[in-house]
Design a protein around this motif. Structure first.
Motif, PDB file in Angstrom:
ATOM      1  N   LEU A  37      37.080  -7.861 -12.714  1.00  0.00           N
ATOM      2  CA  LEU A  37      37.306  -9.425 -12.508  1.00  0.00           C
ATOM      3  C   LEU A  37      38.572  -9.425 -11.462  1.00  0.00           C
ATOM      4  CD1 LEU A  37      37.027 -11.151 -15.946  1.00  0.00           C
ATOM      5  CD2 LEU A  37      35.308 -11.387 -13.991  1.00  0.00           C
ATOM      6  N   ASP A  38      38.609  -9.908 -10.490  1.00  0.00           N
ATOM      7  CA  ASP A  38      39.502 -10.049  -9.180  1.00  0.00           C
ATOM      8  C   ASP A  38      39.983 -11.510  -9.320  1.00  0.00           C
ATOM      9  OD1 ASP A  38      41.107  -9.860  -7.303  1.00  0.00           O
ATOM     10  OD2 ASP A  38      39.804  -8.524  -6.119  1.00  0.00           O
ATOM     11  N   LYS A  43      41.865 -17.375  -7.112  1.00  0.00           N
ATOM     12  CA  LYS A  43      42.906 -17.874  -6.025  1.00  0.00           C
ATOM     13  C   LYS A  43      42.314 -18.551  -5.066  1.00  0.00           C
ATOM     14  CE  LYS A  43      46.687 -15.129  -7.141  1.00  0.00           C
ATOM     15  NZ  LYS A  43      47.832 -15.699  -7.627  1.00  0.00           N
ATOM     16  N   ALA A  44      41.154 -17.855  -4.298  1.00  0.00           N
ATOM     17  CA  ALA A  44      40.678 -18.623  -3.118  1.00  0.00           C
ATOM     18  C   ALA A  44      40.009 -19.515  -3.359  1.00  0.00           C
ATOM     19  CB  ALA A  44      39.960 -17.344  -2.369  1.00  0.00           C
ATOM     20  N   ILE A  45      38.965 -19.520  -4.405  1.00  0.00           N
ATOM     21  CA  ILE A  45      38.174 -20.725  -4.995  1.00  0.00           C
ATOM     22  C   ILE A  45      39.239 -21.972  -5.266  1.00  0.00           C
ATOM     23  CG2 ILE A  45      36.512 -21.592  -6.506  1.00  0.00           C
ATOM     24  CD1 ILE A  45      35.326 -18.698  -6.863  1.00  0.00           C
ATOM     25  N   ALA A  46      40.154 -21.739  -5.804  1.00  0.00           N
ATOM     26  CA  ALA A  46      40.980 -22.865  -6.242  1.00  0.00           C
ATOM     27  C   ALA A  46      41.749 -23.367  -4.990  1.00  0.00           C
ATOM     28  CB  ALA A  46      42.169 -22.294  -7.306  1.00  0.00           C
ATOM     29  N   PHE A  47      42.166 -22.641  -4.173  1.00  0.00           N
ATOM     30  CA  PHE A  47      42.784 -23.106  -2.849  1.00  0.00           C
ATOM     31  C   PHE A  47      41.924 -23.859  -2.086  1.00  0.00           C
ATOM     32  CE2 PHE A  47      43.681 -22.633   1.492  1.00  0.00           C
ATOM     33  CZ  PHE A  47      45.028 -23.276   1.622  1.00  0.00           C
ATOM     34  N   ASN A  55      44.509 -32.113  -2.775  1.00  0.00           N
ATOM     35  CA  ASN A  55      45.439 -32.409  -3.660  1.00  0.00           C
ATOM     36  C   ASN A  55      45.749 -30.722  -3.942  1.00  0.00           C
ATOM     37  OD1 ASN A  55      47.001 -32.773  -5.817  1.00  0.00           O
ATOM     38  ND2 ASN A  55      45.720 -33.980  -7.097  1.00  0.00           N
ATOM     39  N   LEU A  56      46.548 -30.311  -3.197  1.00  0.00           N
ATOM     40  CA  LEU A  56      47.115 -28.817  -3.226  1.00  0.00           C
ATOM     41  C   LEU A  56      47.980 -28.700  -4.539  1.00  0.00           C
ATOM     42  CD1 LEU A  56      47.888 -27.989   0.319  1.00  0.00           C
ATOM     43  CD2 LEU A  56      45.828 -27.427  -1.235  1.00  0.00           C
ATOM     44  N   ARG A  57      48.421 -29.838  -5.235  1.00  0.00           N
ATOM     45  CA  ARG A  57      49.540 -29.591  -6.407  1.00  0.00           C
ATOM     46  C   ARG A  57      48.572 -29.215  -7.539  1.00  0.00           C
ATOM     47  NH1 ARG A  57      51.903 -35.456  -6.035  1.00  0.00           N
ATOM     48  NH2 ARG A  57      50.443 -35.533  -4.228  1.00  0.00           N
ATOM     49  N   ASP A  58      47.211 -29.552  -7.533  1.00  0.00           N
ATOM     50  CA  ASP A  58      46.544 -29.030  -8.412  1.00  0.00           C
ATOM     51  C   ASP A  58      45.772 -27.394  -8.306  1.00  0.00           C
ATOM     52  OD1 ASP A  58      46.523 -31.273  -9.995  1.00  0.00           O
ATOM     53  OD2 ASP A  58      44.898 -32.276  -9.128  1.00  0.00           O
ATOM     54  N   VAL A  59      46.048 -26.666  -7.390  1.00  0.00           N
ATOM     55  CA  VAL A  59      45.554 -25.449  -7.362  1.00  0.00           C
ATOM     56  C   VAL A  59      45.830 -24.653  -8.444  1.00  0.00           C
ATOM     57  CG1 VAL A  59      45.861 -23.525  -5.709  1.00  0.00           C
ATOM     58  CG2 VAL A  59      45.578 -25.730  -4.730  1.00  0.00           C
ATOM     59  N   GLN A  60      47.090 -24.592  -8.662  1.00  0.00           N
ATOM     60  CA  GLN A  60      47.452 -23.662 -10.037  1.00  0.00           C
ATOM     61  C   GLN A  60      46.440 -23.943 -11.094  1.00  0.00           C
ATOM     62  OE1 GLN A  60      49.802 -21.319 -10.031  1.00  0.00           O
ATOM     63  NE2 GLN A  60      49.013 -20.497 -12.041  1.00  0.00           N
ATOM     64  N   ARG A  61      46.455 -25.119 -11.519  1.00  0.00           N
ATOM     65  CA  ARG A  61      45.381 -25.744 -12.581  1.00  0.00           C
ATOM     66  C   ARG A  61      43.842 -25.219 -12.285  1.00  0.00           C
ATOM     67  NH1 ARG A  61      42.056 -29.982 -13.328  1.00  0.00           N
ATOM     68  NH2 ARG A  61      43.278 -31.044 -11.818  1.00  0.00           N
ATOM     69  N   GLU A  65      41.751 -22.541 -14.636  1.00  0.00           N
ATOM     70  CA  GLU A  65      40.308 -23.002 -15.159  1.00  0.00           C
ATOM     71  C   GLU A  65      39.162 -21.979 -14.575  1.00  0.00           C
ATOM     72  OE1 GLU A  65      39.765 -27.308 -14.050  1.00  0.00           O
ATOM     73  OE2 GLU A  65      41.449 -27.913 -15.389  1.00  0.00           O
ATOM     74  N   ILE A  66      39.269 -21.784 -13.305  1.00  0.00           N
ATOM     75  CA  ILE A  66      38.396 -20.788 -12.535  1.00  0.00           C
ATOM     76  C   ILE A  66      38.389 -19.370 -13.285  1.00  0.00           C
ATOM     77  CG2 ILE A  66      37.518 -19.695 -10.390  1.00  0.00           C
ATOM     78  CD1 ILE A  66      38.572 -22.480  -9.106  1.00  0.00           C
ATOM     79  N   TRP A  67      39.700 -18.846 -13.591  1.00  0.00           N
ATOM     80  CA  TRP A  67      39.623 -17.775 -13.941  1.00  0.00           C
ATOM     81  C   TRP A  67      39.221 -17.431 -15.478  1.00  0.00           C
ATOM     82  CZ3 TRP A  67      40.118 -13.158 -12.598  1.00  0.00           C
ATOM     83  CH2 TRP A  67      40.650 -11.968 -13.340  1.00  0.00           C
ATOM     84  N   LYS A  68      39.405 -18.606 -16.243  1.00  0.00           N
ATOM     85  CA  LYS A  68      39.025 -18.690 -17.503  1.00  0.00           C
ATOM     86  C   LYS A  68      37.479 -18.622 -17.556  1.00  0.00           C
ATOM     87  CE  LYS A  68      39.195 -21.953 -21.415  1.00  0.00           C
ATOM     88  NZ  LYS A  68      39.572 -23.342 -22.129  1.00  0.00           N
ATOM     89  N   ASP A  69      36.757 -19.525 -16.744  1.00  0.00           N
ATOM     90  CA  ASP A  69      35.236 -19.690 -16.483  1.00  0.00           C
ATOM     91  C   ASP A  69      34.798 -18.295 -16.133  1.00  0.00           C
ATOM     92  OD1 ASP A  69      35.539 -22.417 -17.264  1.00  0.00           O
ATOM     93  OD2 ASP A  69      35.050 -23.232 -15.346  1.00  0.00           O
ATOM     94  N   MET A  70      35.478 -17.563 -15.111  1.00  0.00           N
ATOM     95  CA  MET A  70      34.991 -16.229 -14.726  1.00  0.00           C
ATOM     96  C   MET A  70      34.890 -15.273 -15.733  1.00  0.00           C
ATOM     97  SD  MET A  70      36.934 -15.811 -10.978  1.00  0.00           S
ATOM     98  CE  MET A  70      36.568 -14.103 -10.816  1.00  0.00           C
TER      99      MET A  70
END
Length: 149
Positions: A37-38, A43-47, A55-61, A65-70
């Motif tokens: 898992l990379d 990060k790329a998908i979230a961006f 809404n770039l303020r939500d990128v961290q969130r 979520e994406i990392w958890k789902d991966m």
């Protein structure tokens, strides 16, 4: 016989696992289901999601979520393959690591004492040409490599 199967979540890697299980069953071998898992992918998908939602303020969130789902997705896929191994009477274990896919695959394949490495010809994108990761690693893996289409 010790068989390393590279699992990326694609149908091609799952098909590769089926072939590895069949080989291990015939030869009385062990299968190791291996996935990398990379976090850079999350990060790329979230961006991209942040850009699309404006809404770039939500990128961290989004990233968390994406990392958890991966992680959840690959664990689910590998657990199903592990159950299949057990039903077939094949000794099997799972190994999930984090980092660069190329680096972690080469490290594991070349230092794990494997007799055979099995991988799908294509990745998650399902494009009709050979996967770029396959092109990056196949010539650098020391044990024999079986590529499944």
């Amino acid at each position: 016989m010790k068989v390393l199967v590279l699992i990326d979540g694609s149908k091609w890697s799952q098909k590769a696992a089926l072939h590895a299980i069949a080989v291990a069953k015939r030869k009385g071998g062990k299968v190791i289901l291996f996935s990398v898992l990379d976090r850079r992918e999350a990060k790329a998908i979230a961006f991209n999601m942040g850009i699309l939602s404006q809404n770039l303020r939500d990128v961290q969130r989004f990233e968390e979520e994406i990392w958890k789902d991966m992680k959840k997705s690959i664990k689910h896929i590998m657990s199903n393959l592990l159950e299949m191994c057990h039903r077939e009477g094949v000794n099997c274990s799972l190994k999930i690591v984090e980092g660069s896919a190329k680096d972690k695959i080469l490290e594991e394949a070349n230092s794990g004492g494997y007799t055979l490495v099995v991988m799908g010809a294509y990745g998650r994108s399902g494009k009709t040409r050979i996967g770029s990761l396959l092109e990056d690693v196949v010539g650098l893996i020391e044990p024999p490599v079986m590529i499944v289409r």
